[in-house]
Scaffold this motif. Structure first.
Motif, PDB file in Angstrom:
ATOM      1  N   ARG A   2       0.994  -1.075   0.075  1.00  0.00           N
ATOM      2  CA  ARG A   2      -0.217  -0.058   0.029  1.00  0.00           C
ATOM      3  C   ARG A   2       0.686   1.251  -0.046  1.00  0.00           C
ATOM      4  NH1 ARG A   2      -2.706   1.693   5.237  1.00  0.00           N
ATOM      5  NH2 ARG A   2      -3.156   3.762   4.828  1.00  0.00           N
ATOM      6  N   TRP A   3       2.115   1.220   0.739  1.00  0.00           N
ATOM      7  CA  TRP A   3       2.755   2.446   1.166  1.00  0.00           C
ATOM      8  C   TRP A   3       3.432   2.485  -0.350  1.00  0.00           C
ATOM      9  CZ3 TRP A   3       2.360   6.159   4.218  1.00  0.00           C
ATOM     10  CH2 TRP A   3       1.843   5.692   5.326  1.00  0.00           C
ATOM     11  N   PHE A   4       3.806   1.416  -1.064  1.00  0.00           N
ATOM     12  CA  PHE A   4       4.596   1.719  -2.472  1.00  0.00           C
ATOM     13  C   PHE A   4       3.723   2.434  -3.479  1.00  0.00           C
ATOM     14  CE2 PHE A   4       5.552  -0.192  -6.799  1.00  0.00           C
ATOM     15  CZ  PHE A   4       6.638   0.416  -6.911  1.00  0.00           C
ATOM     16  N   ILE A   6       1.071   4.319  -2.645  1.00  0.00           N
ATOM     17  CA  ILE A   6       0.984   5.731  -2.221  1.00  0.00           C
ATOM     18  C   ILE A   6       2.153   6.546  -2.886  1.00  0.00           C
ATOM     19  CG2 ILE A   6       0.428   7.245  -0.492  1.00  0.00           C
ATOM     20  CD1 ILE A   6      -1.078   5.040   0.666  1.00  0.00           C
ATOM     21  N   THR A   7       3.261   6.114  -2.419  1.00  0.00           N
ATOM     22  CA  THR A   7       4.703   6.904  -2.885  1.00  0.00           C
ATOM     23  C   THR A   7       4.497   7.172  -4.335  1.00  0.00           C
ATOM     24  OG1 THR A   7       5.509   5.889  -0.960  1.00  0.00           O
ATOM     25  CG2 THR A   7       6.879   6.644  -2.711  1.00  0.00           C
ATOM     26  N   ARG A 117       5.590   8.835  17.065  1.00  0.00           N
ATOM     27  CA  ARG A 117       5.362   7.818  16.358  1.00  0.00           C
ATOM     28  C   ARG A 117       6.694   6.663  16.320  1.00  0.00           C
ATOM     29  NH1 ARG A 117       1.999   8.022  10.907  1.00  0.00           N
ATOM     30  NH2 ARG A 117       2.607   5.696  11.302  1.00  0.00           N
ATOM     31  N   ARG A 121       6.541   2.686  17.910  1.00  0.00           N
ATOM     32  CA  ARG A 121       6.925   1.492  17.285  1.00  0.00           C
ATOM     33  C   ARG A 121       8.065   0.751  17.710  1.00  0.00           C
ATOM     34  NH1 ARG A 121       5.701   1.256  11.116  1.00  0.00           N
ATOM     35  NH2 ARG A 121       4.025   2.789  10.770  1.00  0.00           N
TER      36      ARG A 121
END
Length: 168
Positions: A2-4, A6-7, A117, A121
């Motif tokens: 998902r992050w890929f 979005i990026t 954040r 983590r």
């Protein structure tokens, strides 16, 4: 994954907006003025990059000399590096984002958010100083990371006798 996605979408969208802004600038200001503005902002970005990186390095060395972990200085240095690199990249949108990111108020807000954040983590043993509260006669103790957003005041708790201390 998902992050890929979005990026990639953010990078493609930024590139499209940059080209549109440069085309509008050429239309309203002319080619020469647009090129001069882009060269000037890139030169400003290189100057900011050298200035911010040397400041961050100096602050990290000072923190280690005072035997403090340079976590805050490292986060601030990386943030200043990314903001300066945005100004170096040719284009008006990235220049505006980079210059806004270097404003001290914005910098502090992002700095607090990144550290919060990061603390979420990491395992509790790696967070740093921990505020410990324990009630006598019980085997369970609660601990919370000492950050500006998560502080517990023992006087607000009605749990009997409380023993407080910082664990490092």
């Amino acid at each position: 994954m998902r992050w890929f996605v979005i990026t990639v979408a953010a990078l493609v969208g930024t590139a499209i907006l940059e080209v549109a802004l440069i085309a509008a600038s050429v239309h309203y200001l002319g080619v020469l003025v647009t090129l001069l503005l882009m060269v000037a902002t890139s030169a400003l970005g290189f100057w900011l990059l050298t200035r911010q990186s040397s400041r961050a390095w100096r602050e990290m060395r000072s923190a280690t000399a005072d035997q403090r972990p340079p976590t805050a200085e490292a986060v601030d240095g990386v943030y200043a590096l990314v903001a300066s690199l945005l100004v170096v990249v040719p284009g008006f949108l990235t220049d505006a984002i980079g210059l806004i990111a270097l404003i001290p108020v914005v910098r502090r807000a992002v700095h607090r958010r990144v550290l919060a954040r990061l603390a979420l983590r990491l395992p509790p043993s790696m967070v740093g100083p921990v505020r410990v509260q324990a009630k006598r006669g019980r085997s369970s103790a609660t601990h919370t990371p000492t950050t500006p957003t998560t502080s517990v005041d023992a006087r607000q708790l009605d749990m009997g006798t409380i023993v407080e201390g910082d664990v490092r």
